[in-house]
Write a protein that holds these residues in place. Sequence first.
Motif, PDB file in Angstrom:
ATOM      1  N   GLU A  82       1.612  10.593   1.029  1.00  0.00           N
ATOM      2  CA  GLU A  82       0.646  11.877   0.979  1.00  0.00           C
ATOM      3  C   GLU A  82       0.656  12.367   2.347  1.00  0.00           C
ATOM      4  N   THR A  93       0.880  -1.093   0.025  1.00  0.00           N
ATOM      5  CA  THR A  93      -0.205  -0.197   0.107  1.00  0.00           C
ATOM      6  C   THR A  93       0.937   1.241  -0.022  1.00  0.00           C
ATOM      7  N   GLU A  94       0.280   2.247  -0.357  1.00  0.00           N
ATOM      8  CA  GLU A  94       0.938   3.743  -0.125  1.00  0.00           C
ATOM      9  C   GLU A  94       0.256   4.226   1.312  1.00  0.00           C
ATOM     10  N   GLU A 133     -10.126   4.163  -2.151  1.00  0.00           N
ATOM     11  CA  GLU A 133      -8.484   4.056  -2.178  1.00  0.00           C
ATOM     12  C   GLU A 133      -7.978   3.464  -0.901  1.00  0.00           C
ATOM     13  N   PHE A 134      -8.873   3.612   0.283  1.00  0.00           N
ATOM     14  CA  PHE A 134      -8.271   3.487   1.584  1.00  0.00           C
ATOM     15  C   PHE A 134      -8.769   2.181   2.150  1.00  0.00           C
ATOM     16  N   ARG A 135      -7.606   1.186   2.505  1.00  0.00           N
ATOM     17  CA  ARG A 135      -7.787  -0.092   2.916  1.00  0.00           C
ATOM     18  C   ARG A 135      -7.838  -0.271   4.509  1.00  0.00           C
ATOM     19  N   THR A 172      -1.022   7.446   3.649  1.00  0.00           N
ATOM     20  CA  THR A 172      -1.300   8.701   3.783  1.00  0.00           C
ATOM     21  C   THR A 172      -1.363   9.176   5.306  1.00  0.00           C
ATOM     22  N   ARG A 194     -12.967   9.486  -1.990  1.00  0.00           N
ATOM     23  CA  ARG A 194     -12.029   8.547  -2.302  1.00  0.00           C
ATOM     24  C   ARG A 194     -11.857   7.426  -1.592  1.00  0.00           C
ATOM     25  N   ARG A 195     -13.199   7.059  -0.891  1.00  0.00           N
ATOM     26  CA  ARG A 195     -13.318   6.046  -0.040  1.00  0.00           C
ATOM     27  C   ARG A 195     -12.575   4.682  -0.353  1.00  0.00           C
TER      28      ARG A 195
END
Length: 450
Positions: free
Chosen positions: A45, A26-27, A70-72, A29, A67-68
């Motif tokens: 980010e 993952t990236e 996108e987040f895991r 934030t 952007r829900r």
Amino acid sequence: MIIDYNLSRVDDVRHMSAYARERHGTEVTLIRADPSAVDAEICDEVIDLDPLSPDFVETAERLLGPRRAEFRAGVVFSDNAVQSGAVLLERLGLRIDSAELAGGAFCKHEYRLSEAAHHKLLAAQRLLVPDFVTVDSREGLADFARSHPDGFVVKPTKEGNNRGVVVVRPGDSLDAAFAEVGPYLEGGVICEQLLPYRREYSFDGLGQVSFVTEKVSATGRYPVEVAQILPARLNHAERSAVERAGRQVNWLVGQVDGPFHNEIRLSDDASGTAVVEPNRRPAGMKIWSLARWVYGIDFYHRWVDAAFGITAGSALPEPLCSAATVMLGVRTDRAFAPADVAPGATPFEDAVAATAAAHGLLPHELAVKEFAWLSPARRELHATARDNADFAAQGCVVLTAAGADMSEVVRTLRDAWPDALDASTGRGPRAQERAAAAPLEPTTMMEAAR
């Protein structure tokens, strides 16, 4: 998503970010107020939002709601964000412990109200619920003092690191005590009866995995934490009492899968406990690092896994060693900066070596694991620390010698540190003797004559 962190935990955030990328692909934030250049380096980010802002959740949801998908996973890494961050993660549909009950892990007054509401249940488990009241005036402080003539504690409702905590004993000045908590009145101040139990421990862990850490605190007006020892020296009955109290705290603040650090007082006969305060975050003072050395478990990695819904077993392996974090101060009130230490000097290593020699330990039996100055800036430090920021440095050691008592080692190390620090800064007796015996340079002689 990582929501907020205390600046002292930047290495932990870096560690978690790297693991999330490597293990889960993952990236990362990060959301926090006034992010730094370092934040941008360790996270993919960075979003500048203050979790204490009244409109934090609404602003963050407007920004991130579209952007829900996108987040895991998400974690909340600070007391300031423990409730607002949990609300945001809930709204984004991410796994998180109860947001509704999280306020008790941030506001000391809210937690005491929760205890009072369940007084009978807690009393049946031999957990003392102390008397308490909020105060906003010197008169309110005096009223509480009259009803608690043996002494009490006054402290901010929403501050960590022992900031603003003052023990008021018979004969102490109420004006002085009120002045010390004056800066915290806007956020709320609470008075509590003195807890009657001397020994203090913390119930630490993640999810259903727990361990007990022994806390060493200063005596006197400022009950500052000066060391943490793992594993705690407890028999079965004592450990059971601390664990029972710690689990009850977790129920009150809504902890299930996430981290916890609940500070517990224990009676000498192990018949009673009382809660100093709860926390729904990893412990400070490198306690999770101590756990890695003692048990071989990386709780930061496990926390990231838990956020993704991956949980481990609840049993801990047998300890491999004992470990401690020690806060290191100054001998006298003084201005200090790490730049005062002579180049190449190693005061902590010197203090550890002196400690090992005093206890007849071989060098490898008492090893330095970490050492850090608390700030690079020059600061005015008190010889009697008033909070955990009132120290010069922090160090961690591991003890592998069978039969050696880490608490005695810690005591000796704290005694050895001021000598080592003074020697490294030219303030010690030997350094002064050498300076007095050294011939003066011509310029110095002229200055001395003037």
